[in-house]
Design a protein around this motif. Structure first.
Motif, PDB file in Angstrom:
ATOM      1  N   GLU A   1      18.083  22.878  42.935  1.00 24.33           N
ATOM      2  CA  GLU A   1      18.882  22.605  44.144  1.00 24.33           C
ATOM      3  C   GLU A   1      19.658  21.465  43.827  1.00 24.33           C
ATOM      4  O   GLU A   1      20.929  21.492  44.254  1.00 24.33           O
ATOM      5  CB  GLU A   1      17.789  22.188  45.224  1.00 24.33           C
ATOM      6  CG  GLU A   1      16.881  23.468  45.707  1.00 24.33           C
ATOM      7  CD  GLU A   1      15.710  23.603  44.787  1.00 24.33           C
ATOM      8  OE1 GLU A   1      14.941  24.640  45.182  1.00 24.33           O
ATOM      9  OE2 GLU A   1      15.502  23.010  43.827  1.00 24.33           O
ATOM     10  N   ALA A   2      19.397  20.511  43.077  1.00 25.67           N
ATOM     11  CA  ALA A   2      20.189  19.361  42.769  1.00 25.67           C
ATOM     12  C   ALA A   2      21.450  19.870  41.872  1.00 25.67           C
ATOM     13  O   ALA A   2      22.281  19.428  42.032  1.00 25.67           O
ATOM     14  CB  ALA A   2      19.366  18.198  42.258  1.00 25.67           C
ATOM     15  N   GLN A   3      20.878  20.748  40.910  1.00 24.52           N
ATOM     16  CA  GLN A   3      21.954  21.058  40.324  1.00 24.52           C
ATOM     17  C   GLN A   3      23.107  21.893  40.790  1.00 24.52           C
ATOM     18  O   GLN A   3      24.496  21.641  40.668  1.00 24.52           O
ATOM     19  CB  GLN A   3      21.481  21.910  38.910  1.00 24.52           C
ATOM     20  CG  GLN A   3      20.773  21.060  37.949  1.00 24.52           C
ATOM     21  CD  GLN A   3      19.864  21.816  36.845  1.00 24.52           C
ATOM     22  OE1 GLN A   3      19.595  23.194  37.091  1.00 24.52           O
ATOM     23  NE2 GLN A   3      19.431  21.368  35.872  1.00 24.52           N
TER      24      GLN A   3
ATOM     25  N   ALA B   1      25.618  12.501  43.375  1.00 27.74           N
ATOM     26  CA  ALA B   1      26.746  11.959  43.837  1.00 27.74           C
ATOM     27  C   ALA B   1      27.876  12.801  44.711  1.00 27.74           C
ATOM     28  O   ALA B   1      28.233  13.770  44.235  1.00 27.74           O
ATOM     29  CB  ALA B   1      27.655  11.042  42.802  1.00 27.74           C
ATOM     30  N   PRO B   2      28.063  12.484  45.814  1.00 25.79           N
ATOM     31  CA  PRO B   2      29.211  13.175  46.582  1.00 25.79           C
ATOM     32  C   PRO B   2      30.424  13.044  46.129  1.00 25.79           C
ATOM     33  O   PRO B   2      30.606  12.199  45.280  1.00 25.79           O
ATOM     34  CB  PRO B   2      29.065  12.630  48.012  1.00 25.79           C
ATOM     35  CG  PRO B   2      28.886  11.202  47.852  1.00 25.79           C
ATOM     36  CD  PRO B   2      27.703  11.158  46.787  1.00 25.79           C
ATOM     37  N   SER B   3      31.284  14.260  46.261  1.00 22.04           N
ATOM     38  CA  SER B   3      32.660  14.393  45.538  1.00 22.04           C
ATOM     39  C   SER B   3      33.672  13.293  46.147  1.00 22.04           C
ATOM     40  O   SER B   3      34.820  13.015  45.391  1.00 22.04           O
ATOM     41  CB  SER B   3      33.283  15.763  45.730  1.00 22.04           C
ATOM     42  OG  SER B   3      33.444  15.832  47.213  1.00 22.04           O
ATOM     43  N   GLY B   4      33.376  12.548  47.314  1.00 21.56           N
ATOM     44  CA  GLY B   4      34.271  11.766  47.868  1.00 21.56           C
ATOM     45  C   GLY B   4      35.237  12.405  48.729  1.00 21.56           C
ATOM     46  O   GLY B   4      36.129  11.891  49.384  1.00 21.56           O
ATOM     47  N   HIS B   5      35.172  13.782  48.708  1.00 16.45           N
ATOM     48  CA  HIS B   5      36.250  14.447  49.741  1.00 16.45           C
ATOM     49  C   HIS B   5      35.822  14.353  51.269  1.00 16.45           C
ATOM     50  O   HIS B   5      34.827  14.583  51.743  1.00 16.45           O
ATOM     51  CB  HIS B   5      36.244  16.012  49.270  1.00 16.45           C
ATOM     52  CG  HIS B   5      37.175  17.044  49.981  1.00 16.45           C
ATOM     53  ND1 HIS B   5      37.160  17.480  51.130  1.00 16.45           N
ATOM     54  CD2 HIS B   5      38.555  17.177  49.374  1.00 16.45           C
ATOM     55  CE1 HIS B   5      38.447  18.042  51.492  1.00 16.45           C
ATOM     56  NE2 HIS B   5      39.241  18.007  50.529  1.00 16.45           N
TER      57      HIS B   5
ATOM     58  N   LEU C   1      21.790  15.841  52.130  1.00 11.81           N
ATOM     59  CA  LEU C   1      21.365  16.639  51.103  1.00 11.81           C
ATOM     60  C   LEU C   1      21.650  15.790  49.855  1.00 11.81           C
ATOM     61  O   LEU C   1      20.773  15.715  48.802  1.00 11.81           O
ATOM     62  CB  LEU C   1      21.795  17.956  50.974  1.00 11.81           C
ATOM     63  CG  LEU C   1      21.044  19.184  51.927  1.00 11.81           C
ATOM     64  CD1 LEU C   1      22.178  20.378  51.954  1.00 11.81           C
ATOM     65  CD2 LEU C   1      19.866  19.477  51.724  1.00 11.81           C
ATOM     66  N   TYR C   2      22.630  15.309  49.598  1.00 10.99           N
ATOM     67  CA  TYR C   2      23.134  14.619  48.623  1.00 10.99           C
ATOM     68  C   TYR C   2      22.266  13.507  48.332  1.00 10.99           C
ATOM     69  O   TYR C   2      21.705  13.102  47.117  1.00 10.99           O
ATOM     70  CB  TYR C   2      24.423  14.176  48.795  1.00 10.99           C
ATOM     71  CG  TYR C   2      25.773  15.053  48.560  1.00 10.99           C
ATOM     72  CD1 TYR C   2      25.615  16.132  47.871  1.00 10.99           C
ATOM     73  CD2 TYR C   2      26.717  14.966  48.951  1.00 10.99           C
ATOM     74  CE1 TYR C   2      26.471  17.368  47.750  1.00 10.99           C
ATOM     75  CE2 TYR C   2      27.944  15.837  48.817  1.00 10.99           C
ATOM     76  CZ  TYR C   2      27.670  17.116  48.341  1.00 10.99           C
ATOM     77  OH  TYR C   2      28.738  18.208  48.141  1.00 10.99           O
TER      78      TYR C   2
END
Length: 468
Positions: free
Chosen positions: A371-373, A453-457, A446-447
């Motif tokens: 799930e994390a992947q 690490a979130p994408s920052g978008h 979830l992150y």
């Protein structure tokens, strides 16, 4: 220690009422029936507390009734017309063989702090653990004596290789917990269910890594269901009619466990406050063999702790004003009952620091999950395109993690993980399955939960998926 069903020779084993006929002075008077129920602990409707005591010197059991600040030792307690509570027989093998330990009489302890200091001195004399865990364990011992005032509770575990003092930890600390039940990982599992259901108290399991799969399955059920009130374990038993009849066994209560390793179930791992043993040489003042005097010391402390239970049980309550908001609700749910009996602010903060560390360890483990992947791939691709098909996610997933899996990685499998495991909603749009990512709050949760690490978008639109 091996526990077999031969221990249960008492006719009172299941705690069922035993019918007895009372004699009357009038020949014409009808016989009256009195149901005598063997009892180790009971809270009456009027708030009186009943506890069984056992005096090994006299080989005698009795009941002690606490009411309005005073205690009285009695042979029975009438709870309703025709129903009487009585103590278990001193000849019961569980009592005679010290499988379950009881106090012999309530004894004055002074102040709670004085009792806590005496407990710590006793622990330090025989067990080598860190100073912080010594404090926590002392509070946990107090907690076991009033645990039934709460609906959730944590467990305590000593983890380490053989020769690191795990068994000593259980013997010494367990002997002053509330109604300690001594069982090992090699014990027959069935009696443990019966003892917990009839006696309650604190379960102690040594070598709880388990050698046999059936033992692991059954005892893990006890550990999984035993930290929250109201979740008994159902087991089928053979009725006198030779029919199998499901029976609910109560398994709620404190537990002390010794293991060499960890449990694969992270939810179960989150229930434990763990001390790692073997990281340093054992203190030179710790006796190699336990002296017989420790048993008398333990009984003296159990007597004082019985009075503590009488005085504090009806006063105990959840204290939520110091809940740590950095913790997941599950950790707060498990740790808050224990912190509610800790008056030392610094010790409460230390316990929450431990809980935070346990949470971080679990998050670190989660980061290795499929799930994390999948979340990592979504986070990486989400800022490059407003729509992401499951095929695109699957291609990147295969490129990054494909060598870790023996199974075939397909868009359908990845889509199932997104939908079922991560519980992100999908719907079909223009022939494509679309993943709704407008709820950034849920995605960020979830992150955080999986350590991604979130994408920052800043603004996620709909992510199209090519497979359900």
């Amino acid at each position: 220690m091996h526990i077999s069903t031969s221990l249960f020779v008492s006719p009172h084993w299941h705690g069922k009422d035993v019918e007895q006929h009372t004699k009357t002075t009038h020949a014409t008077a009808p016989k009256r029936r009195t149901y005598r129920t063997p009892t180790v602990s009971h809270i009456l409707k009027d708030g009186r507390i009943v506890e069984m005591v056992y005096c090994p010197d006299e080989h005698k059991t009795a009941l002690v009734v606490w009411s309005e600040g005073t205690s009285q030792e009695v042979t029975n307690v009438a709870v309703s017309p025709g129903k009487v509570l009585v103590p278990y027989s001193p000849h019961n093998n569980l009592i005679a063989h010290r499988v379950v330990l009881f106090p012999s009489a309530p004894c004055e302890y002074g102040t709670p702090q004085a009792l806590l200091d005496e407990i710590r001195t006793y622990i330090r004399r025989y067990v080598d653990i860190s100073s912080e865990f010594e404090h926590i364990t002392a509070y946990y011992i107090l907690f076991t004596w009033i645990h039934d005032a709460f609906n959730e509770l944590p467990y305590v575990r000593a983890r380490g290789d053989y020769g690191t003092g795990k068994t000593r930890f259980l013997l010494v600390i367990g002997s002053i917990c509330y109604k300690p039940i001594f069982a090992s990982g090699a014990s027959t599992v069935s009696p443990i269910f019966h003892i917990l259901d009839s006696f309650g108290g604190t379960l102690l399991i040594d070598e709880a890594d388990f050698r046999f799969s059936d033992e692991k399955s059954d005892v893990v059920k006890i550990l999984n269901n035993g930290n929250v009130r109201g979740f008994p374990v159902l087991r089928s038993e053979l009725a006198p009619t030779k029919e199998f009849n499901p029976r609910a066994f109560r398994v709620f209560g404190p537990k002390l466990v010794a293991t060499r390793g960890y449990y694969a179930d992270r939810a179960l791992e989150s229930r434990f406050i763990t001390e790692e043993l073997g990281g340093r040489p054992i203190r030179s003042d710790i006796p190699i063999n336990l002296p017989s005097a420790y048993q008398e010391e333990a009984r003296t402390l159990r007597n004082k702790l019985l009075l503590y239970r009488f005085r504090m049980l009806h006063k105990a309550h959840i204290t939520t004003d110091h809940i740590d908001q950095r913790l997941e609700p599950r950790f707060n749910q498990i740790f808050t009952p224990l912190t509610s009996v800790i008056e030392d602010r610094a010790m409460r903060e230390h316990l929450y620091t431990l809980a935070k560390r346990f949470q971080e360890d679990i998050v670190a483990d989660r980061s290795q999950d499929t799930e994390a992947q999948v979340l990592t791939i979504i986070a990486e691709l989400s800022h490059t395109s407003p729509t992401l098909s499951v095929k695109d996610i699957t291609d990147r997933f295969c490129e990054r993690y494909g060598s870790e899996y023996e199974r075939r990685i397909t868009p359908r499998w990845i889509g199932g993980i997104i939908r079922r495991n991560l519980q992100l909603r999908t719907h079909k749009s223009n022939g494509l399955y679309v993943l709704q990512l407008s709820d950034t709050t849920k995605l960020n949760q979830l992150y955080e939960r999986y350590g991604v690490a979130p994408s920052g978008h800043g603004d996620f639109g709909d992510v199209a998926t090519g497979q359900p």
